[in-house]
Design an enzyme around this catalytic site. Structure first.
Site, PDB file in Angstrom:
ATOM      1  N   ASP A  27     -68.302 -12.030 -40.220  1.00 51.81           N
ATOM      2  CA  ASP A  27     -68.543 -10.268 -40.492  1.00 51.81           C
ATOM      3  C   ASP A  27     -67.741  -9.932 -40.587  1.00 51.81           C
ATOM      4  OD1 ASP A  27     -69.030 -13.533 -38.720  1.00 51.81           O
ATOM      5  OD2 ASP A  27     -70.311 -12.440 -37.208  1.00 51.81           O
ATOM      6  N   ASP A  66     -66.138  -4.496 -33.864  1.00 54.23           N
ATOM      7  CA  ASP A  66     -67.107  -3.478 -35.272  1.00 54.23           C
ATOM      8  C   ASP A  66     -67.623  -2.503 -35.023  1.00 54.23           C
ATOM      9  OD1 ASP A  66     -68.430  -7.688 -34.907  1.00 54.23           O
ATOM     10  OD2 ASP A  66     -68.744  -7.238 -32.969  1.00 54.23           O
TER      11      ASP A  66
HETATM   12  N1  GLY Z   1     -71.213 -10.137 -35.368  1.00 51.39           N
HETATM   13  C1  GLY Z   1     -71.722 -11.407 -34.624  1.00 51.39           C
HETATM   14  C2  GLY Z   1     -73.667 -12.080 -35.320  1.00 51.39           C
HETATM   15  O1  GLY Z   1     -73.184 -12.012 -36.518  1.00 51.39           O
HETATM   16  O2  GLY Z   1     -73.692 -12.245 -34.843  1.00 51.39           O
END
Ligand code: GLY
Length: 396
Positions: free
Chosen positions: A175, A117
Site C-alpha cells: 500500500d 499513510d
Molecule cells: N491501506 C490499508 C488498506 O488498503 O486497507
C-alpha cells in the site's frame, strides 16, 4: 507581481471551465456516465450537508451506524478529496466551499510521524486543494507533511516504514507505493531532490522484494534494519501469506503506474504492465470485473467482493492506457469496471446508503472489519476514475 498572479488565476479558471464543459458535454452523450455523475453529485451534496468538517464518514457498520475517520485515521483525507473531485466534475462552487472546510479540519495531520499513510491523508485532501486553487497555505501543509513522511525512511532498508504496531522489525506494505507520488510532487515543488530520492529508493526496494514469480504481491515484507534484507513475507489483510489480496494488487498497479508517469523509468512501466496482466487474466476474476476481496479466498464464488479494489484498478488502468501503445486494452477493461460499478448493484441510489457512493466493498476481512459495505476510499477512486475517463474520452 499582483497582476501576473491575477492573469494566472484567470488562466487557471479558464482551464478548469474548459475541462468542466468537456466533461459536462460527455455526460449528455453517455447514459451510464451521465447517471454516475448525477448520482455521485446528489450523494455528495447530501453528505456535505449532513456531515460536519472533522467528522469524515468512512463506512457503515453492520449495526447501521456510521464509522467516522478522525484525523489520525488513514482514511481521513478521502471524503474531502471526493468533494474536490466533485467540484472538478460538476463545476459547482458549493463543493469547493465544502471541500475547503473538510480539508482544513485536517490541519494537524501534517505533523504526524506515526504513520506512512500521509500520502493518502494529505495528498487526496490538501493535494487536490492545492491543485485546484493554487493557495499557498495548502502548499505549506503539504511540504510539512512530506517532511513528516520522510522521517520514517531508514537508510539501511532503503524504505519508508509502514506501521509502528505489530511483531515486525521493519514492516513495509505494498500500500505504501501510494504515498510516493506525494514525495515526487514535493521534490518538484520545493526544488529539493531528497524526497524524490527516497521515493525512488522505496519503489526499487519494493520491486526487488514484494513481487512473486506470477507478479502478484505480498502484503507485508519485514526487513532487517541492520542488513536491510527482507526476512518475512506475510499478509495482514489478505487470506494468507501467499494469497493475492485484491486491494494490495490494486495499490501495486496504481503505485507503479504513477511512478512511471512521473519518472519515465521503464522498470516501473514493466511492473505495472505485469500487475495489470495478473489482474486482468486472473481465472477467478468475476465476469463483471469486480474482484473478490482476495483472488485466493476459499469460498469463491461466494466470497465478498471488493468494489474499492475495482475502483482503484479502474483509475490506474485509465492512467496506464495513456502511457502505453497498447493502451486501448486497459481503457476498455477500465470502462467495463466503471460501467458495472455504475449499475444499481454497486452504485447506491441518491438519498440512500448514508450518502456513500459504492456498495460491496471489503476493508479488512481477517479482522472481521468492514465486510461487504461502503468505504470512503472506494468512492474517492471511483470519482477519480470517472474524471480520468471523461478527460480521455474527450481527447479521442
Ligand atoms: N491501506 C490499508 C488498506 O488498503 O486497507
Amino acid at each position: 507581481m499582483t497582476s501576473n498572479k491575477h492573469i494566472f488565476t484567470k488562466f487557471l479558471l479558464v482551464v478548469v471551465l474548459i475541462q468542466l464543459s468537456c466533461i459536462n458535454a460527455l455526460a449528455n452523450k453517455n447514459d451510464w456516465y451521465s447517471t454516475a455523475i448525477k448520482v455521485s453529485e446528489a450523494q455528495l451534496k447530501l453528505a456535505a450537508k449532513h456531515y460536519t468538517p472533522g467528522q469524515n464518514p468512512r463506512s457503515i457498520s453492520p449495526n447501521g451506524l456510521i464509522r467516522y475517520a478522525h484525523p489520525r485515521d488513514w482514511t481521513c483525507g478521502f471524503f474531502p478529496g471526493s468533494l474536490w473531485l466533485m467540484y472538478e466534475l460538476s463545476g459547482d462552487k458549493y463543493f469547493k466551499k465544502q471541500a475547503a472546510k473538510f480539508t482544513e479540519a485536517l490541519d494537524t495531520v501534517q505533523y504526524f510521524t506515526h504513520t506512512h499513510d500521509l500520502g493518502f491523508m494529505l495528498f487526496c485532501s490538501y493535494g487536490n486543494a492545492y491543485r485546484l486553487t493554487k493557495k499557498k497555505k495548502y502548499k505549506n501543509v503539504l511540504h510539512t507533511g512530506a517532511n513528516s513522511l520522510i522521517s520514517r525512511f531508514n537508510k539501511n532498508v532503503g524504505c519508508i516504514r509502514s506501521w509502528d504496531f505489530g511483531p515486525w522489525q521493519f514492516p513495509v506494505i505494498v500500500d505504501n507505493m501510494m504515498n510516493l507520488k506525494f514525495l515526487l510532487w514535493t521534490s518538484a515543488s520545493t526544488k529539493n531532490s531528497k524526497y524524490h530520492k527516497i521515493a525512488i529508493s522505496h519503489a526499487n526496494k519494493t520491486l526487488e522484494n514484494h513481487f512473486r514469480k506470477d507478479n502478484s504481491s505480498y502484503h507485508v515484507v519485514n526487513y532487517d534494519t541492520i542488513t536491510g534484507k527482507a526476512i518475512d513475507f506475510q499478509t495482514h489483510q489478505g487470506y494468507s501469506d501467499n494469497s493475492a489480496w485484491a486491494r494490495g494488487q490494486a495499490w501495486g498497479l496504481y503505485g507503479y503506474t504513477s511512478m512511471y508517469k512521473e519518472t519515465l523509468d521503464q522498470n516501473y512501466l514493466n511492473q505495472a504492465l505485469k500487475i495489470a496482466d495478473f489482474i486482468m487474466k486472473h481465472p477467478r476474476m468475476p465476469k463483471d470485473k469486480i474482484p473478490y476481496w482476495d483472488f485466493d479466498a476459499p469460498n469463491i464464488p461466494h466470497a465478498p467482493r471488493d468494489a474499492s479494489a475495482a475502483a482503484v484498478i479502474a483509475s490506474a488502468l485509465l492512467e496506464l492506457s495513456t502511457l502505453t501503445k497498447a493502451g486501448e486494452v486497459y481503457f476498455n477493461y477500465a470502462e467495463d469496471i466503471l460501467k458495472n460499478l455504475s449499475t444499481d448493484k454497486y452504485l447506491a441510489k441518491a438519498g440512500s446508503n448514508a450518502y456513500f457512493l459504492l456498495k460491496h466493498c471489503t476493508g479488512n476481512l481477517p479482522n472481521n472489519s468492514e465486510i461487504d459495505t461502503t468505504l470512503n476510499y472506494a468512492d474517492y477512486y471511483y470519482l477519480e476514475a470517472l474524471k480520468r475517463y471523461g478527460t480521455i474520452k474527450e481527447y479521442k
